[in-house]
Design a protein around this motif. Sequence first.
Motif, PDB file in Angstrom:
ATOM      1  N   SER A  42       0.804  -1.164   0.008  1.00 29.34           N
ATOM      2  CA  SER A  42      -0.076   0.176   0.007  1.00 29.34           C
ATOM      3  C   SER A  42       0.571   1.268  -0.008  1.00 29.34           C
ATOM      4  CB  SER A  42      -0.801  -0.015   1.251  1.00 29.34           C
ATOM      5  OG  SER A  42      -0.166   0.243   2.452  1.00 29.34           O
ATOM      6  N   TRP A  59      -3.290   3.713  -2.009  1.00 25.64           N
ATOM      7  CA  TRP A  59      -3.784   2.591  -3.215  1.00 25.64           C
ATOM      8  C   TRP A  59      -2.967   1.357  -2.559  1.00 25.64           C
ATOM      9  CZ3 TRP A  59      -1.938   5.100  -8.234  1.00 25.64           C
ATOM     10  CH2 TRP A  59      -3.061   6.212  -8.693  1.00 25.64           C
ATOM     11  N   ILE A  61      -2.687  -3.509  -2.641  1.00 21.23           N
ATOM     12  CA  ILE A  61      -3.002  -4.736  -3.304  1.00 21.23           C
ATOM     13  C   ILE A  61      -3.388  -5.563  -2.017  1.00 21.23           C
ATOM     14  CG2 ILE A  61      -2.102  -6.715  -4.434  1.00 21.23           C
ATOM     15  CD1 ILE A  61      -0.241  -4.774  -6.312  1.00 21.23           C
ATOM     16  N   TRP A 104      -5.690  -8.527  -5.552  1.00 24.18           N
ATOM     17  CA  TRP A 104      -6.554  -7.447  -6.229  1.00 24.18           C
ATOM     18  C   TRP A 104      -6.060  -6.174  -5.720  1.00 24.18           C
ATOM     19  CZ3 TRP A 104      -8.301 -10.353  -2.634  1.00 24.18           C
ATOM     20  CH2 TRP A 104      -9.049  -9.856  -1.279  1.00 24.18           C
ATOM     21  N   PRO A 105      -6.326  -5.246  -6.563  1.00 20.89           N
ATOM     22  CA  PRO A 105      -5.983  -3.956  -6.162  1.00 20.89           C
ATOM     23  C   PRO A 105      -7.159  -3.390  -5.314  1.00 20.89           C
ATOM     24  CG  PRO A 105      -6.531  -3.674  -8.429  1.00 20.89           C
ATOM     25  CD  PRO A 105      -6.744  -5.204  -8.153  1.00 20.89           C
ATOM     26  N   GLU A 107      -8.477   0.930  -3.600  1.00 20.95           N
ATOM     27  CA  GLU A 107      -8.338   2.229  -3.326  1.00 20.95           C
ATOM     28  C   GLU A 107      -9.239   2.843  -2.480  1.00 20.95           C
ATOM     29  OE1 GLU A 107      -9.021   6.232  -6.128  1.00 20.95           O
ATOM     30  OE2 GLU A 107      -8.316   4.435  -7.042  1.00 20.95           O
TER      31      GLU A 107
END
Length: 131
Positions: A42, A59, A61, A104-105, A107
């Motif tokens: 992050s 942001w 993962i 997976w990403p 935000e």
Amino acid sequence: MHRRSFLAAPVGLLALAGGCLEFVEDDGEPITDPGDVEVVWSDLVRDDPGTEEERVTVWGIVRNVGDRTLSYVELRATFFDAEGEELESVIENVDVDVSADEEWPFEVEYPHFGEAAAEVETYELEPATGV
């Protein structure tokens, strides 16, 4: 004639299973231990620093470290100022099927702009729930 009214069961039912308390959704799908989700990476990102439009976003993962597919995950981001005082806590959800050991990403955006966003110095992330 007397009519009885019944209250609908809440979405999250509390069930007793094997001596342990476990949360179960209305469709019977168990809510997994947040330990099934791991933050892999992050970073705190600033857009338009020093302006009234300054925005702060984390942001990153995450990975499903459990052995079942997750269809819904909540992540909590807590934002702090330079003195370590909590400014805001935000829960973001990921509504996508993620198989075991898949990444997976995500935000998470700080909900304030400008000077308020400029106060953010650090953050903490923690998985809240997974279904």
